[in-house]
Structure formats: structure tokens, C-alpha cells
Scaffold this motif. Structure first.
Motif, PDB file in Angstrom:
ATOM      1  N   MET A  34      23.540   6.481  -7.071  1.00  0.00           N
ATOM      2  CA  MET A  34      22.079   6.404  -7.778  1.00  0.00           C
ATOM      3  C   MET A  34      20.844   7.093  -6.444  1.00  0.00           C
ATOM      4  O   MET A  34      21.126   5.787  -5.624  1.00  0.00           O
ATOM      5  CB  MET A  34      22.277   5.022  -8.965  1.00  0.00           C
ATOM      6  N   GLY A  35      19.890   7.195  -7.072  1.00  0.00           N
ATOM      7  CA  GLY A  35      18.433   6.883  -5.925  1.00  0.00           C
ATOM      8  C   GLY A  35      17.632   6.830  -7.386  1.00  0.00           C
ATOM      9  O   GLY A  35      17.313   6.946  -8.411  1.00  0.00           O
ATOM     10  N   LEU A  36      16.409   5.903  -6.852  1.00  0.00           N
ATOM     11  CA  LEU A  36      15.730   5.617  -7.406  1.00  0.00           C
ATOM     12  C   LEU A  36      14.420   6.176  -7.257  1.00  0.00           C
ATOM     13  O   LEU A  36      14.077   5.926  -5.772  1.00  0.00           O
ATOM     14  CB  LEU A  36      15.318   4.219  -7.945  1.00  0.00           C
ATOM     15  N   VAL A  37      12.448   5.856  -7.860  1.00  0.00           N
ATOM     16  CA  VAL A  37      11.467   6.485  -6.963  1.00  0.00           C
ATOM     17  C   VAL A  37      10.308   5.744  -8.199  1.00  0.00           C
ATOM     18  O   VAL A  37      10.975   5.837  -9.212  1.00  0.00           O
ATOM     19  CB  VAL A  37      10.695   7.570  -6.687  1.00  0.00           C
ATOM     20  N   SER A  38      10.180   4.346  -7.102  1.00  0.00           N
ATOM     21  CA  SER A  38       9.150   4.292  -8.249  1.00  0.00           C
ATOM     22  C   SER A  38       8.147   4.380  -7.069  1.00  0.00           C
ATOM     23  O   SER A  38       7.448   4.581  -6.424  1.00  0.00           O
ATOM     24  CB  SER A  38       8.657   2.660  -7.880  1.00  0.00           C
ATOM     25  N   ALA A  39       6.331   4.767  -8.241  1.00  0.00           N
ATOM     26  CA  ALA A  39       5.398   4.902  -7.466  1.00  0.00           C
ATOM     27  C   ALA A  39       4.293   4.011  -8.574  1.00  0.00           C
ATOM     28  O   ALA A  39       4.449   3.529  -9.366  1.00  0.00           O
ATOM     29  CB  ALA A  39       4.970   6.861  -8.321  1.00  0.00           C
ATOM     30  N   ASN A  40       3.204   3.711  -7.710  1.00  0.00           N
ATOM     31  CA  ASN A  40       1.753   3.192  -7.762  1.00  0.00           C
ATOM     32  C   ASN A  40       1.220   4.366  -9.095  1.00  0.00           C
ATOM     33  O   ASN A  40       1.318   5.302  -9.063  1.00  0.00           O
ATOM     34  CB  ASN A  40       1.137   3.316  -6.529  1.00  0.00           C
ATOM     35  N   ALA A  41       0.283   3.923  -9.435  1.00  0.00           N
ATOM     36  CA  ALA A  41      -0.387   4.816 -10.775  1.00  0.00           C
ATOM     37  C   ALA A  41      -0.936   5.039 -10.287  1.00  0.00           C
ATOM     38  O   ALA A  41      -1.020   6.642 -10.977  1.00  0.00           O
ATOM     39  CB  ALA A  41      -1.837   3.447 -10.974  1.00  0.00           C
ATOM     40  N   SER A  42      -1.296   5.565  -8.817  1.00  0.00           N
ATOM     41  CA  SER A  42      -2.383   7.361  -8.681  1.00  0.00           C
ATOM     42  C   SER A  42      -0.870   8.119  -8.691  1.00  0.00           C
ATOM     43  O   SER A  42      -1.344   9.737  -8.593  1.00  0.00           O
ATOM     44  CB  SER A  42      -3.101   7.025  -6.757  1.00  0.00           C
ATOM     45  N   HIS A  43       0.292   7.547  -7.679  1.00  0.00           N
ATOM     46  CA  HIS A  43       1.442   8.946  -7.845  1.00  0.00           C
ATOM     47  C   HIS A  43       1.932   8.858  -9.024  1.00  0.00           C
ATOM     48  O   HIS A  43       3.159   9.682  -8.840  1.00  0.00           O
ATOM     49  CB  HIS A  43       1.457   8.508  -6.282  1.00  0.00           C
ATOM     50  N   TRP A  44       2.484   8.300  -9.857  1.00  0.00           N
ATOM     51  CA  TRP A  44       3.230   8.072 -10.716  1.00  0.00           C
ATOM     52  C   TRP A  44       3.301   9.177 -11.466  1.00  0.00           C
ATOM     53  O   TRP A  44       4.147  10.206 -12.063  1.00  0.00           O
ATOM     54  CB  TRP A  44       3.262   7.093 -11.508  1.00  0.00           C
ATOM     55  N   PRO A  45       1.955  10.129 -12.304  1.00  0.00           N
ATOM     56  CA  PRO A  45       1.869  11.706 -13.122  1.00  0.00           C
ATOM     57  C   PRO A  45       2.695  12.425 -12.416  1.00  0.00           C
ATOM     58  O   PRO A  45       3.528  13.131 -12.711  1.00  0.00           O
ATOM     59  CB  PRO A  45       0.527  11.414 -13.452  1.00  0.00           C
ATOM     60  N   ALA A  46       2.140  12.617 -11.129  1.00  0.00           N
ATOM     61  CA  ALA A  46       3.004  13.714 -10.438  1.00  0.00           C
ATOM     62  C   ALA A  46       4.102  13.703 -10.204  1.00  0.00           C
ATOM     63  O   ALA A  46       5.304  14.160 -10.428  1.00  0.00           O
ATOM     64  CB  ALA A  46       1.782  14.158  -8.869  1.00  0.00           C
TER      65      ALA A  46
ATOM     66  N   GLY B 118       0.800  -1.141   0.222  1.00  0.00           N
ATOM     67  CA  GLY B 118      -0.233   0.131  -0.591  1.00  0.00           C
ATOM     68  C   GLY B 118       0.778   0.952   0.006  1.00  0.00           C
ATOM     69  O   GLY B 118       0.334   2.438   0.018  1.00  0.00           O
ATOM     70  N   ILE B 119       2.331   1.540   0.554  1.00  0.00           N
ATOM     71  CA  ILE B 119       2.771   2.231  -0.033  1.00  0.00           C
ATOM     72  C   ILE B 119       3.415   2.699  -1.585  1.00  0.00           C
ATOM     73  O   ILE B 119       2.734   2.351  -2.565  1.00  0.00           O
ATOM     74  CB  ILE B 119       4.410   2.093   0.632  1.00  0.00           C
ATOM     75  N   ASP B 120       2.906   4.560  -1.416  1.00  0.00           N
ATOM     76  CA  ASP B 120       2.399   4.979  -3.031  1.00  0.00           C
ATOM     77  C   ASP B 120       3.723   5.140  -3.461  1.00  0.00           C
ATOM     78  O   ASP B 120       4.220   5.424  -4.589  1.00  0.00           O
ATOM     79  CB  ASP B 120       1.690   6.557  -2.326  1.00  0.00           C
ATOM     80  N   LEU B 121       5.193   5.600  -2.512  1.00  0.00           N
ATOM     81  CA  LEU B 121       6.402   6.197  -3.292  1.00  0.00           C
ATOM     82  C   LEU B 121       7.331   5.532  -2.905  1.00  0.00           C
ATOM     83  O   LEU B 121       7.235   4.867  -1.597  1.00  0.00           O
ATOM     84  CB  LEU B 121       6.290   7.363  -3.740  1.00  0.00           C
ATOM     85  N   SER B 122       8.190   4.418  -3.153  1.00  0.00           N
ATOM     86  CA  SER B 122       9.528   3.295  -2.986  1.00  0.00           C
ATOM     87  C   SER B 122      10.453   4.416  -3.286  1.00  0.00           C
ATOM     88  O   SER B 122      10.385   4.127  -4.704  1.00  0.00           O
ATOM     89  CB  SER B 122       8.907   2.202  -3.066  1.00  0.00           C
ATOM     90  N   VAL B 123      11.582   4.719  -2.599  1.00  0.00           N
ATOM     91  CA  VAL B 123      12.681   5.285  -2.557  1.00  0.00           C
ATOM     92  C   VAL B 123      13.977   3.892  -2.314  1.00  0.00           C
ATOM     93  O   VAL B 123      13.930   3.381  -0.911  1.00  0.00           O
ATOM     94  CB  VAL B 123      12.848   6.710  -1.915  1.00  0.00           C
ATOM     95  N   GLU B 124      15.130   4.193  -3.142  1.00  0.00           N
ATOM     96  CA  GLU B 124      15.854   3.226  -3.108  1.00  0.00           C
ATOM     97  C   GLU B 124      17.429   4.169  -3.357  1.00  0.00           C
ATOM     98  O   GLU B 124      17.259   5.038  -4.283  1.00  0.00           O
ATOM     99  CB  GLU B 124      15.623   1.975  -3.858  1.00  0.00           C
ATOM    100  N   ALA B 125      18.418   3.703  -2.477  1.00  0.00           N
ATOM    101  CA  ALA B 125      19.435   4.546  -2.943  1.00  0.00           C
ATOM    102  C   ALA B 125      20.212   3.401  -3.123  1.00  0.00           C
ATOM    103  O   ALA B 125      20.630   2.016  -2.846  1.00  0.00           O
ATOM    104  CB  ALA B 125      20.806   4.947  -1.333  1.00  0.00           C
ATOM    105  N   GLY B 126      20.234   3.258  -5.121  1.00  0.00           N
ATOM    106  CA  GLY B 126      20.762   2.363  -5.670  1.00  0.00           C
ATOM    107  C   GLY B 126      21.963   2.838  -5.505  1.00  0.00           C
ATOM    108  O   GLY B 126      23.098   1.685  -5.983  1.00  0.00           O
ATOM    109  N   THR B 127      23.409   3.422  -4.676  1.00  0.00           N
ATOM    110  CA  THR B 127      24.097   3.504  -4.129  1.00  0.00           C
ATOM    111  C   THR B 127      24.775   2.154  -4.000  1.00  0.00           C
ATOM    112  O   THR B 127      25.952   1.763  -3.840  1.00  0.00           O
ATOM    113  CB  THR B 127      24.722   4.876  -3.230  1.00  0.00           C
TER     114      THR B 127
END
Length: 392
Positions: A219-231, A199-208
């Protein structure tokens, strides 16, 4: 390139060997090429007027960046991913995508210290107020919700103190009030915790860390669910906070062995944590898989594994001078602020100086330990000698 549905037929290690590459489009070569570029040229005026191209300019991405974005989105079961030049940059993108002046956010008191600095120094400057909360608050976080609360930031476990949050309870409160949730998932990676599935909307990863795996990548990565992806994508495009092509190539290379490396990190971390628990100089081991770690029951509930980073609390009779004597003379372990690479690291830390919602009082000096790929007997011997030096 295989579709998401085709990839889902395979198990994780197989997926990681296939994601983000397409030999049929790469003249048969196994690995995708590195695209370096700023300028994109168009065939005619109508095309350039309407920006009719896969990429309109270098800041909109390249095939190399897109390969990594697609691979990470599939791994995270996300609607989309953006990539930044650092983990902190990724957290900034996530926070900027869900906040505006006048908003209020809730941030775990165990958060990565640079994230705390970003919130206090920059978000506040732009009119976003911040309240820090006890990482073990669970569903009681509801009492901290204000009418203008727009986001809750979790870090699970805390990157030094290792509290494991009740993610489900916090997400339930967030959904009740239409509040966005962000998690720093660097420790577990998507291999041991699927943030969006919980149920998390945005997940952050330090690809470092574990994605790169070789201490040669930021490096950093942010993945998003469908509702938060456009923003999220709009924020990313507006800021043009994209990584370099070589960094994306290294990340894709790291992806191939990531499953093997985090499994090995889990095995080695548990082995070392159990060994340290038996040492008389150690009063407590803060490892999420151990019952004495705060929030351990939450780790059992939400996570499928652990990695190679944990902390220890030394017996209270040892002070700063003793710790300096121990750490200044290590032969295998080095001192450094990162983790997730091939080398073993150890650092002293003290959360008390910056915590505001909780009191950090572990009843002893604390050390954070990253277990790398050296021989385990050499690592234990190095630590054993170090622990003996505490007595001098």
C-alpha cells in the motif's frame, strides 16, 4: 465518527484507536466493514445523470477506502489523502500531480532506487527533466533551481545510506520560487515527523511498512496540504489507482497498534545500533540518532523519534566473499528488501552503482538492518555469530 476537533482533544494512541471507524454506523461493531464493489445503483434518472451519490462507481472509492483516507488525513494534519496499491504508486501519483511536459524536478541522490527508475524511465519519457542533488545540500539547492523547476523530492532519511536532509532550508527555497515539495516519509511515519507542519506540500508513505506492520500488505498513501489537495485528488481520480478493500481493512487494523509498534521499533533499533557500534567488525553505524550519521543535526531539529531501520559499515578488511559467508548462514535474520514488519531482515547494498550527484564511498561493505520483534538476545547472538563468520 468523532470529528477532527473532538479527536484532537486526545493523545496519539487514543486517536489511533478511534480513527476511521464509527460503531454507531456499523450496527455497534467496533471495526468498520469491508466494502467490495464496482457498481453503484441510483434511484432515478436524474440522480444517475448528475451522479448524485456518495460514490458514483467503484473507482471513486468505497466506505472502506474513505475510512482509511480520513484516518490518515487526520493523523497527518492534511487536507486530504489518496491511497494506492504500493508505495511506488503513491510516489507516482504525487509526482504526476505536480508535473507536466517541459517541467524540471530536483530529486535527492539518496532516493529509493525504484523511485529513481520511475523518474528516469517514465517521467523523462513524458518530457520532465530530472536533476539529482546531494541530500546534504541544504539551502544551497537554490543554485540548482531552473526557471521550469516545479518540484523537489526529498527522502529523509535515505532508505539505505541514511542521510538526513535539512528539510526547513529546502522548503524555504521551494517556497521562494513557488516550487512544490514532496517527501518520502516512510521511515519516520507521521508519528515521528509531521511533514505538513514543516511546510511540505505532499507527504508519501509506503503503508507496506509500519502501517501494515505484518508483511502481508502492499500500500501507498499520499497526503496533501490544502493548496495541493485538488490536483492530487484529480490525478488520483483520473488514474483510478485505488487499493483493494481487504488491503484497506488490514491497514486500518495496523493503524490501531502503529504507535506501539514504532515506539518498540525505536527502542529495539537503538539498542541494537548501540550494540553493533561496540563490535570490532563494524566501523560505522548509520543511524539518524547517532552523531556520526550524516545530517544528524537535522534529525535532532525536525524529528521526534527514530524507527527500527538503519545501516552499518563493516571494517574495510572484509570483502564480498566474507559478507556472503556471514549472510548465507543467518538463523534468525532473513534477507529481504522490505522492512517495518515483525521479522528482522538484513541485506547487503551498494549505492555507488547508481548515484550520480554524490560519490558513495563508505570505506567498507555495507549492510541494512531491520529490527523486528524477535527476542533481542537471539538477534544479537545471530549477528554475533554472523560477524565471526566474516573472519573465515
Amino acid at each position: 465518527m468523532k470529528s477532527k476537533s473532538e479527536l484532537q482533544k486526545f493523545k496519539l494512541s487514543t486517536q489511533l484507536s478511534m480513527l476511521g471507524r464509527d460503531p454507531e454506523q456499523q450496527s455497534g461493531f467496533v471495526n468498520a466493514p469491508v466494502y467490495r464493489g464496482s457498481t453503484v445503483v441510483y434511484k432515478n434518472c436524474d440522480d444517475i445523470r448528475h451522479k448524485r451519490a456518495r460514490f458514483s462507481y467503484g473507482t471513486s472509492g468505497t466506505p472502506t477506502i474513505e475510512n482509511l483516507e480520513n484516518a490518515w488525513s487526520t493523523l497527518c494534519d492534511a487536507a486530504g489523502t489518496v491511497i494506492s496499491p504500493s508505495g511506488l504508486g503513491a510516489l507516482a501519483l504525487a509526482l504526476f500531480s505536480v508535473t507536466r511536459a517541459g517541467d524540471h524536478i530536483l530529486v535527492t541522490d539518496s532516493v529509493y532506487r525504484p523511485t529513481r527508475k520511475f523518474c528516469n524511465a517514465l517521467l523523462v519519457k513524458y518530457g520532465v527533466s530530472v536533476t539529482y542533488y546531494d541530500p546534504l545540500i541544504g539551502g544551497d539547492i537554490e543554485r540548482l533551481v531552473q526557471s521550469n523547476t516545479r518540484a523537489i523530492l526529498l527522502e529523509c532519511p535515505g532508505s539505505q545510506s541514511f542521510e538526513i536532509q535539512d528539510i526547513g532550508a529546502i522548503v524555504a527555497v521551494a517556497k521562494k520560487y513557488a516550487i512544490s515539495t514532496i517527501i518520502d516519509n516512510t521511515w519516520a511515519t507521521p508519528i515521528f515527523f509531521k511533514a505538513h507542519a514543516h511546510g511540505i506540500d505532499l507527504s508519501v508513505e509506503a503503508g507496506t511498512k509500519y502501517l501494515g506492520g505484518h508483511s502481508d500488505l502492499l500500500m501507498g498513501l499520499v497526503s496533501a496540504n490544502a493548496s495541493h489537495w485538488p490536483a492530487l485528488r484529480e490525478t488520483y481520480d483520473t488514474m483510478a489507482m485505488l487499493p483493494g478493500a481487504e488491503d484497506c481493512f488490514l491497514a486500518l487494523r495496523g493503524l490501531r497498534t502503529m504507535h506501539l509498534r514504532v515506539q518498540e521499533a525505536q527502542s529495539r533499533g537503538l539498542d541494537m545500533a548501540r550494540w553493533l557500534k561496540q563490535q570490532p567488525e563494524v566501523s560505522k553505524v548509520l543511524h539518524p540518532a547517532f552523531e556520526e550519521c550524516p545530517g544528524h543535526e537535522n534529525w535532532k531539529k525536525y524529528f521526534t523519534g527514530s524507527t527500527g531501520l538503519f545501516s552499518i559499515v563493516l571494517d574495510r578488511r572484509f570483502g564480498q566473499q566474507n559478507v556472503d559467508q556471514m549472510l548465507d548462514n543467518m538463523h534468525v535474520f532473513a534477507m529481504g528488501f522490505s522492512w517495518g514488519g515483525f521479522e528482522s531482515l538484513i541485506i547487503p547494498f551498494d549505492c555507488a552503482e547508481y548515484r550520480t550527484a554524490t560519490t558513495w564511498n563508505p570505506q567498507g561493505m555495507t549492510l541494512r538492518i531491520q529490527i523486528g520483534l524477535e527476542d533481542m538476545d537471539d538477534l544479537k547472538n545471530d549477528l554475533k555469530q554472523g560477524l565471526m563468520r566474516l573472519h573465515h
